[in-house]
Enzyme design. Structure first.
Site, PDB file in Angstrom:
ATOM      1  N   SER A 128       0.839  -1.202   0.000  1.00 32.61           N
ATOM      2  CA  SER A 128       0.000   0.000   0.000  1.00 32.61           C
ATOM      3  C   SER A 128       0.870   1.247   0.000  1.00 32.61           C
ATOM      4  O   SER A 128       1.974   1.251   0.549  1.00 32.61           O
ATOM      5  CB  SER A 128      -0.855  -0.029   1.266  1.00 32.61           C
ATOM      6  OG  SER A 128      -1.417   1.230   1.509  1.00 32.61           O
ATOM      7  N   TYR A 153      -1.855  -0.766  10.843  1.00 33.25           N
ATOM      8  CA  TYR A 153      -2.073  -1.306   9.492  1.00 33.25           C
ATOM      9  C   TYR A 153      -0.886  -0.925   8.595  1.00 33.25           C
ATOM     10  O   TYR A 153      -0.297  -1.776   7.914  1.00 33.25           O
ATOM     11  CB  TYR A 153      -3.391  -0.767   8.910  1.00 33.25           C
ATOM     12  CG  TYR A 153      -3.486  -0.914   7.415  1.00 33.25           C
ATOM     13  CD1 TYR A 153      -3.742  -2.144   6.835  1.00 33.25           C
ATOM     14  CD2 TYR A 153      -3.281   0.183   6.568  1.00 33.25           C
ATOM     15  CE1 TYR A 153      -3.806  -2.283   5.457  1.00 33.25           C
ATOM     16  CE2 TYR A 153      -3.346   0.053   5.193  1.00 33.25           C
ATOM     17  CZ  TYR A 153      -3.604  -1.182   4.646  1.00 33.25           C
ATOM     18  OH  TYR A 153      -3.651  -1.317   3.279  1.00 33.25           O
ATOM     19  N   LYS A 157       2.242  -3.313   6.854  1.00 29.85           N
ATOM     20  CA  LYS A 157       2.652  -3.376   5.439  1.00 29.85           C
ATOM     21  C   LYS A 157       4.160  -3.096   5.308  1.00 29.85           C
ATOM     22  O   LYS A 157       4.852  -3.736   4.516  1.00 29.85           O
ATOM     23  CB  LYS A 157       1.847  -2.381   4.597  1.00 29.85           C
ATOM     24  CG  LYS A 157       0.377  -2.744   4.447  1.00 29.85           C
ATOM     25  CD  LYS A 157       0.173  -4.013   3.626  1.00 29.85           C
ATOM     26  CE  LYS A 157      -1.273  -4.439   3.559  1.00 29.85           C
ATOM     27  NZ  LYS A 157      -1.498  -5.766   2.991  1.00 29.85           N
TER      28      LYS A 157
HETATM   29  C1  UD1 Z   1      -5.985   4.533   3.567  1.00 30.25           C
HETATM   30  C2  UD1 Z   1      -4.556   4.259   3.202  1.00 30.25           C
HETATM   31  C3  UD1 Z   1      -4.502   3.130   2.225  1.00 30.25           C
HETATM   32  C4  UD1 Z   1      -5.252   1.935   2.749  1.00 30.25           C
HETATM   33  C5  UD1 Z   1      -6.676   2.327   2.975  1.00 30.25           C
HETATM   34  C6  UD1 Z   1      -7.417   1.131   3.505  1.00 30.25           C
HETATM   35  C7  UD1 Z   1      -3.130   6.221   3.240  1.00 30.25           C
HETATM   36  C8  UD1 Z   1      -2.616   7.388   2.469  1.00 30.25           C
HETATM   37  N1  UD1 Z   1      -3.970   5.432   2.589  1.00 30.25           N
HETATM   38  O1  UD1 Z   1      -6.561   5.134   2.463  1.00 30.25           O
HETATM   39  O2  UD1 Z   1      -3.181   2.768   2.022  1.00 30.25           O
HETATM   40  O3  UD1 Z   1      -5.178   0.873   1.849  1.00 30.25           O
HETATM   41  O4  UD1 Z   1      -6.694   3.383   3.929  1.00 30.25           O
HETATM   42  O5  UD1 Z   1      -8.651   1.465   4.011  1.00 30.25           O
HETATM   43  O6  UD1 Z   1      -2.803   5.973   4.374  1.00 30.25           O
HETATM   44  N2  UD1 Z   1     -12.998  10.607   3.373  1.00 30.25           N
HETATM   45  C9  UD1 Z   1     -14.007  11.525   3.631  1.00 30.25           C
HETATM   46  N3  UD1 Z   1     -15.188  11.043   4.096  1.00 30.25           N
HETATM   47  C10 UD1 Z   1     -15.408   9.710   4.338  1.00 30.25           C
HETATM   48  C11 UD1 Z   1     -14.365   8.793   4.066  1.00 30.25           C
HETATM   49  C12 UD1 Z   1     -13.159   9.281   3.585  1.00 30.25           C
HETATM   50  O7  UD1 Z   1     -13.861  12.725   3.444  1.00 30.25           O
HETATM   51  O8  UD1 Z   1     -16.497   9.349   4.795  1.00 30.25           O
HETATM   52  C13 UD1 Z   1     -11.715  11.132   2.856  1.00 30.25           C
HETATM   53  C14 UD1 Z   1     -10.548  10.812   3.756  1.00 30.25           C
HETATM   54  O9  UD1 Z   1     -10.390  11.820   4.722  1.00 30.25           O
HETATM   55  C15 UD1 Z   1      -9.407  10.768   2.744  1.00 30.25           C
HETATM   56  C16 UD1 Z   1     -10.053  10.294   1.440  1.00 30.25           C
HETATM   57  O10 UD1 Z   1     -11.455  10.488   1.625  1.00 30.25           O
HETATM   58  O11 UD1 Z   1      -8.908  12.046   2.561  1.00 30.25           O
HETATM   59  C17 UD1 Z   1      -9.803   8.825   1.150  1.00 30.25           C
HETATM   60  O12 UD1 Z   1     -10.120   8.080   2.319  1.00 30.25           O
HETATM   61  P1  UD1 Z   1     -10.194   6.494   2.329  1.00 30.25           P
HETATM   62  O13 UD1 Z   1     -11.052   6.008   1.240  1.00 30.25           O
HETATM   63  O14 UD1 Z   1     -10.536   6.064   3.725  1.00 30.25           O
HETATM   64  O15 UD1 Z   1      -8.737   6.031   1.957  1.00 30.25           O
HETATM   65  P2  UD1 Z   1      -7.324   6.510   2.562  1.00 30.25           P
HETATM   66  O16 UD1 Z   1      -7.475   6.939   3.953  1.00 30.25           O
HETATM   67  O17 UD1 Z   1      -6.695   7.428   1.578  1.00 30.25           O
END
Ligand code: UD1
Length: 341
Positions: A128, A153, A157
């Site tokens: 990841s 997590y 990795k």
């Molecule tokens: C993270 C990890 C990724 C991992 C994944 C597994 C990092 C950079 N990435 O992804 O390696 O495989 O988790 O779950 O550490 N968001 C919202 N509202 C929501 C949900 C998410 O605004 O309800 C935003 C988050 O703040 C983030 C983006 O959407 O900025 C992506 O979030 P998400 O889909 O959870 O993935 P990551 O956190 O990027």
């Protein structure tokens, strides 16, 4: 004489695992998949068979179960292994670190022991972009140093990659694929992501809100140092993630060397903000989405997207689907799951 290469896929009923089984079968590989079905469902296996019109072996086996793994490797001859089986929730890993280390690191160790014993040497590992933490430079390339992981997590990795690098002296040949943000579902609508309970990830939350399962999406943070203040990510269609595993297996097959450890970013190279994604979803599906701007989510990385040059150049991989198609496929799958299609 056996003419098809035989690939073992651990976590084969999971989100990325199942899409990869489709790609492998379509590329002519013989596949055996294992999964505990603890966080996935049998119907995904049926979906893979319907999509491909092909059969493959499926066993409900926990990768941590060395006796069962040994038995599997004694009865089948594998040419390579793709190891997806792992937990993937950042939040849950903070609450239950031991469970994460035990499952994610333990299953890899068990698998490596069994591979060694049965002289199977080629492994594709599901890594990841979380291994980078918040990189100093973006787009991030594979030479960026690991920062202290934000979560168990992420640490699991990092640790797995370290174990794999060390294992090259024992004759294990490895390609580790560092996924950015996989989204979407198979274009047929027959397989996709099945999050358990309230989704942590953005796209399942978006599609569940659009389907009326969740009342409102919260965009976590609008004061980041990014063009629109929301976080930047590299969203990549799950089928594009899956197809890279076929490139990786073929790459290992072509290597003459007894020792290989390669890491590749698996992203599009395009940074997309959370707000941009939300607006794109509304634009391509025509479905209204109830969302609000909320506080930052603890532990979130501000911006990260890939420099994918290395995988394009060395493995000949390219992505096929853009953000709009990825979101359409995610929505198609959500509608199917909710009986709205
Ligand atoms: C993270 C990890 C990724 C991992 C994944 C597994 C990092 C950079 N990435 O992804 O390696 O495989 O988790 O779950 O550490 N968001 C919202 N509202 C929501 C949900 C998410 O605004 O309800 C935003 C988050 O703040 C983030 C983006 O959407 O900025 C992506 O979030 P998400 O889909 O959870 O993935 P990551 O956190 O990027």
């Amino acid at each position: 004489m056996k003419n098809r290469k035989h690939v073992l896929v651990t976590g084969g009923a999971g989100y990325i695992g199942a899409h990869t089984v489709v790609e492998l079968l379509n590329a002519g590989y013989e596949v055996t998949a294992i999964d505990t079905l603890e966080r996935s469902e049998q119907k995904i296996i049926e979906g893979v068979k319907t999509i491909t019109g092909k059969t493959f072996g499926f066993h409900k086996i926990d990768c941590l179960n060395k006796v069962a793994m040994n038995q599997l490797f004694s009865t089948q001859q594998f040419d390579s292994v793709i190891h997806f089986a792992a937990y993937k929730s950042v939040n849950e890993s903070v609450e239950k670190p031991l469970m994460y280390y035990h499952n994610n690191v333990g299953s890899l160790i068990t698998l490596l022991e069994v591979m060694k014993q049965h002289k199977v040497r080629d492994l594709i590992f599901s890594s990841s972009c979380t291994v980078y933490g918040q990189p100093d430079r973006i787009p991030v390339d594979e030479s960026a140093p690991f920062k202290r992981a934000e979560s168990p997590y992420g640490a699991s990795k990092q640790l797995c990659e370290r174990i794999l690098e060390d294992m090259t002296t024992e004759g294990i040949r490895v390609v580790s694929l560092r996924y950015f943000n996989p989204i979407g579902a198979h274009p047929t609508g027959l397989i996709g992501e099945l999050p358990i309970g309230v989704p942590n990830n953005l796209v399942p939350y978006v599609t569940q809100t659009a389907a009326g399962v969740r009342a409102q999406l919260t965009v976590f943070g609008s004061d980041y140092n990014t063009p629109d203040g929301s976080c930047l990510r590299d969203f990549i269609h799950v089928c594009d993630v899956a197809s890279a595993h076929v490139n990786a297996i073929q790459f290992l097959e072509e290597q003459a060397s007894a020792s290989v450890f390669k890491t590749y970013n698996l992203g599009t190279g395009i940074g997309v903000s959370v707000l941009e994604l939300v607006k794109k979803f509304i634009a391509v599906t025509g479905v209204p989405l109830n969302y609000k701007i909320g506080a930052r989510r603890p532990g979130d990385v501000e911006k990260v997207y890939a420099n994918p040059e290395k995988i394009v150049k060395e493995l000949g991989w390219r992505y096929q689907y853009d953000l709009g198609q990825s979101l359409q496929h995610a929505w198609q799958w959500e509608k199917k799951v909710r009986g709205l299609a």
